[in-house]
Design a protein around this motif. Sequence first.
Motif, mmCIF file in Angstrom:
data_model
loop_
_atom_site.group_PDB
_atom_site.id
_atom_site.type_symbol
_atom_site.label_atom_id
_atom_site.label_comp_id
_atom_site.label_asym_id
_atom_site.label_seq_id
_atom_site.Cartn_x
_atom_site.Cartn_y
_atom_site.Cartn_z
ATOM 1 N N GLN A 181 0.852 -1.199 0.000
ATOM 2 C CA GLN A 181 0.000 0.000 0.000
ATOM 3 C C GLN A 181 0.879 1.238 0.000
ATOM 4 O O GLN A 181 1.712 1.420 0.884
ATOM 5 C CB GLN A 181 -0.898 0.006 1.242
ATOM 6 N N GLN A 182 0.703 2.112 -0.985
ATOM 7 C CA GLN A 182 1.533 3.302 -1.070
ATOM 8 C C GLN A 182 1.045 4.353 -0.082
ATOM 9 O O GLN A 182 -0.145 4.647 0.004
ATOM 10 C CB GLN A 182 1.525 3.889 -2.485
ATOM 11 N N VAL A 183 1.990 4.943 0.677
ATOM 12 C CA VAL A 183 1.655 5.965 1.664
ATOM 13 C C VAL A 183 2.503 7.221 1.509
ATOM 14 O O VAL A 183 2.173 8.266 2.046
ATOM 15 C CB VAL A 183 1.810 5.434 3.110
ATOM 16 N N GLY A 184 3.613 7.140 0.785
ATOM 17 C CA GLY A 184 4.505 8.283 0.667
ATOM 18 C C GLY A 184 3.972 9.338 -0.281
ATOM 19 O O GLY A 184 3.333 9.023 -1.286
ATOM 20 N N LYS A 185 4.222 10.605 0.047
ATOM 21 C CA LYS A 185 3.815 11.708 -0.821
ATOM 22 C C LYS A 185 5.013 12.279 -1.560
ATOM 23 O O LYS A 185 4.975 12.488 -2.770
ATOM 24 C CB LYS A 185 3.139 12.799 0.002
ATOM 25 N N ASP A 186 6.102 12.564 -0.826
ATOM 26 C CA ASP A 186 7.279 13.169 -1.435
ATOM 27 C C ASP A 186 8.092 12.147 -2.220
ATOM 28 O O ASP A 186 8.801 12.490 -3.150
ATOM 29 C CB ASP A 186 8.167 13.813 -0.361
ATOM 30 N N PHE A 187 8.017 10.883 -1.849
ATOM 31 C CA PHE A 187 8.701 9.818 -2.565
ATOM 32 C C PHE A 187 7.980 8.504 -2.255
ATOM 33 O O PHE A 187 7.268 8.420 -1.253
ATOM 34 C CB PHE A 187 10.186 9.731 -2.174
ATOM 35 N N PRO A 188 8.132 7.515 -3.104
ATOM 36 C CA PRO A 188 7.362 6.288 -2.935
ATOM 37 C C PRO A 188 7.745 5.481 -1.694
ATOM 38 O O PRO A 188 8.829 4.917 -1.610
ATOM 39 C CB PRO A 188 7.673 5.498 -4.213
ATOM 40 N N VAL A 189 6.843 5.430 -0.741
ATOM 41 C CA VAL A 189 6.974 4.586 0.446
ATOM 42 C C VAL A 189 5.741 3.700 0.500
ATOM 43 O O VAL A 189 4.622 4.157 0.262
ATOM 44 C CB VAL A 189 7.094 5.424 1.729
ATOM 45 N N PHE A 190 5.950 2.445 0.844
ATOM 46 C CA PHE A 190 4.872 1.469 0.806
ATOM 47 C C PHE A 190 4.835 0.683 2.110
ATOM 48 O O PHE A 190 5.859 0.474 2.750
ATOM 49 C CB PHE A 190 5.074 0.492 -0.361
ATOM 50 N N LEU A 191 3.634 0.238 2.478
ATOM 51 C CA LEU A 191 3.471 -0.634 3.632
ATOM 52 C C LEU A 191 3.377 -2.076 3.159
ATOM 53 O O LEU A 191 2.608 -2.400 2.234
ATOM 54 C CB LEU A 191 2.205 -0.262 4.408
ATOM 55 N N HIS A 192 4.153 -2.926 3.807
ATOM 56 C CA HIS A 192 4.139 -4.354 3.472
ATOM 57 C C HIS A 192 2.734 -4.919 3.702
ATOM 58 O O HIS A 192 2.075 -4.582 4.702
ATOM 59 C CB HIS A 192 5.156 -5.098 4.350
ATOM 60 N N PRO A 193 2.236 -5.748 2.810
ATOM 61 C CA PRO A 193 0.855 -6.242 2.943
ATOM 62 C C PRO A 193 0.596 -7.042 4.213
ATOM 63 O O PRO A 193 -0.549 -7.123 4.660
ATOM 64 C CB PRO A 193 0.677 -7.114 1.684
ATOM 65 N N GLU A 194 1.620 -7.633 4.816
ATOM 66 C CA GLU A 194 1.416 -8.429 6.024
ATOM 67 C C GLU A 194 1.968 -7.745 7.271
ATOM 68 O O GLU A 194 1.272 -7.585 8.270
ATOM 69 C CB GLU A 194 2.063 -9.803 5.846
ATOM 70 N N THR A 195 3.237 -7.335 7.248
ATOM 71 C CA THR A 195 3.869 -6.758 8.444
ATOM 72 C C THR A 195 3.510 -5.295 8.653
ATOM 73 O O THR A 195 3.663 -4.773 9.756
ATOM 74 C CB THR A 195 5.402 -6.868 8.351
ATOM 75 N N LYS A 196 3.078 -4.624 7.584
ATOM 76 C CA LYS A 196 2.778 -3.179 7.596
ATOM 77 C C LYS A 196 4.025 -2.328 7.871
ATOM 78 O O LYS A 196 3.908 -1.139 8.186
ATOM 79 C CB LYS A 196 1.683 -2.845 8.626
ATOM 80 N N GLU A 197 5.214 -2.906 7.774
ATOM 81 C CA GLU A 197 6.444 -2.135 7.937
ATOM 82 C C GLU A 197 6.722 -1.336 6.664
ATOM 83 O O GLU A 197 6.356 -1.751 5.558
ATOM 84 C CB GLU A 197 7.613 -3.069 8.243
ATOM 85 N N GLU A 198 7.378 -0.180 6.832
ATOM 86 C CA GLU A 198 7.612 0.716 5.700
ATOM 87 C C GLU A 198 8.717 0.185 4.792
ATOM 88 O O GLU A 198 9.791 -0.192 5.258
ATOM 89 C CB GLU A 198 7.973 2.116 6.193
ATOM 90 N N HIS A 199 8.435 0.187 3.503
ATOM 91 C CA HIS A 199 9.401 -0.187 2.473
ATOM 92 C C HIS A 199 9.503 0.997 1.497
ATOM 93 O O HIS A 199 8.504 1.403 0.896
ATOM 94 C CB HIS A 199 8.950 -1.433 1.719
ATOM 95 N N ALA A 200 10.696 1.545 1.358
ATOM 96 C CA ALA A 200 10.915 2.673 0.451
ATOM 97 C C ALA A 200 11.724 2.214 -0.750
ATOM 98 O O ALA A 200 12.668 1.428 -0.606
ATOM 99 C CB ALA A 200 11.639 3.805 1.180
ATOM 100 N N LEU A 201 11.371 2.719 -1.919
ATOM 101 C CA LEU A 201 12.189 2.440 -3.089
ATOM 102 C C LEU A 201 13.531 3.148 -2.958
ATOM 103 O O LEU A 201 13.604 4.286 -2.459
ATOM 104 C CB LEU A 201 11.484 2.909 -4.358
ATOM 105 N N ALA A 202 14.596 2.492 -3.389
ATOM 106 C CA ALA A 202 15.914 3.128 -3.369
ATOM 107 C C ALA A 202 15.845 4.435 -4.153
ATOM 108 O O ALA A 202 15.222 4.508 -5.220
ATOM 109 C CB ALA A 202 16.951 2.195 -3.977
ATOM 110 N N ARG A 203 16.493 5.469 -3.621
ATOM 111 C CA ARG A 203 16.370 6.788 -4.252
ATOM 112 C C ARG A 203 17.631 7.613 -4.059
ATOM 113 O O ARG A 203 18.459 7.327 -3.182
ATOM 114 C CB ARG A 203 15.182 7.537 -3.663
ATOM 115 N N THR A 204 17.747 8.634 -4.849
ATOM 116 C CA THR A 204 18.762 9.669 -4.670
ATOM 117 C C THR A 204 18.032 10.997 -4.507
ATOM 118 O O THR A 204 16.851 11.117 -4.847
ATOM 119 C CB THR A 204 19.723 9.735 -5.860
#
Length: 409
Positions: free
Chosen positions: A40-63
């Motif tokens: 589930q995407q939650v980030g506004k300034d850059f793509p951050v997602f919640l894991h479907p099971e753990t709900k821990e934040e996963h961010a795409l690698a970025r510069t």
Amino acid sequence: MKTYLVGGAVRDALLDYPCSERDWVVVGATPDTLLALGYQQVGKDFPVFLHPETKEEHALARTERKQGHGYTGFVVHCDPAVTLEEDLLRRDLTINAMARDATGQIIDPYGGQRDLRQRVLRHVSGAFVEDPLRVLRTARFAARYAHLGFTVAAETLALMTDIVNQGELEHLPAERVWIEMQRALAERSPETFITVLRDCGALRALLPEVDRLFGVPQSPQYHPEVDTGLHTLMVLQQAARLTPAADVRFAALLHDLGKGITPEAEWPRHIAHEQRGLALVRDVCQRLRAPNQYRDLALQVCEFHLLCHRARELRGKTLLKLLRGTGALRQPQRFEAFLQACEADARGRAGSEQRPYPQAAYLREALRRARSVSAEAFVAQGLAGKALGEALAAEQIRLLDAMRTTPAD
């Protein structure tokens, strides 16, 4: 697509230190990839997602590339081609720029493990200066790990000073400053947070009312440490030993602001500093957007801490004023926070760190007696309105006068 545990969870695992959150970086993926997997995407300034099971934040690698002022003035670039090393390079401190892969291997391109062993808080790269919030974050980490011997690297402190001198802290939203300050006050050594901010000039920019206390003398009869700023740090340290509550620690930090505006001709005395400090406490709380609970307690401690110290000398009328002024009669549970801040003040003096504080027990008993007075008997006598209030107060004062004792040395 590869997923790595990053940041604080890796750092604190290596330190064998408690950590409540886990953050992840995903390399080689796009937003569509994660959405298709149920994230589930939650980030506004850059793509951050919640894991479907753990709900821990996963961010795409970025510069990131700096554009504008403040901590939000960045252009973020996310692409499957961004490497883990490039993502870690944008982080603040080397100890936060480590990752762990699925096999448990530590990826440490910038010397985070070395700095953990050496107990050093060191910036990852020159990009550190692009985010002024890192001044507060570094000071907060210093407060978190001071008891383990961590210090800020000289070159990192120099960069923090540059950020302050360039006026970048002025672009930080008050709400963001408050979040960092609140978190720092809850750390194990909050006084270190204040010390580091002062070392780089940030205390003068963010809390000039506290910064001005350093160098202001007090009577050595009551304050062997003499310096008001040093006393404030000692009080904050004692508050941290007494309670984990950040609002108590905040009140401890602000309790003597009035001494900073005492005319020099009156030094080392600070007559009526409690009243002079009230406007300063209000200014700080308004500027930082401090919650009402923090503001109210800080004002109560500022105004009434000396009366609390003298509790066993007070007549019943003054004791009732103290109980009313601190809101103890309406919110007795909040009175404990007031007592803790005052005890921290009493112990925050050279040689008094372990001294008992019997005033707290005395005032708890005073509160019990004052609250034991019921209006029912007076209502039965036909009293109402102002007459009822006066009768209640008179009975409370009678009970409080009955408990007066000779103050201990």
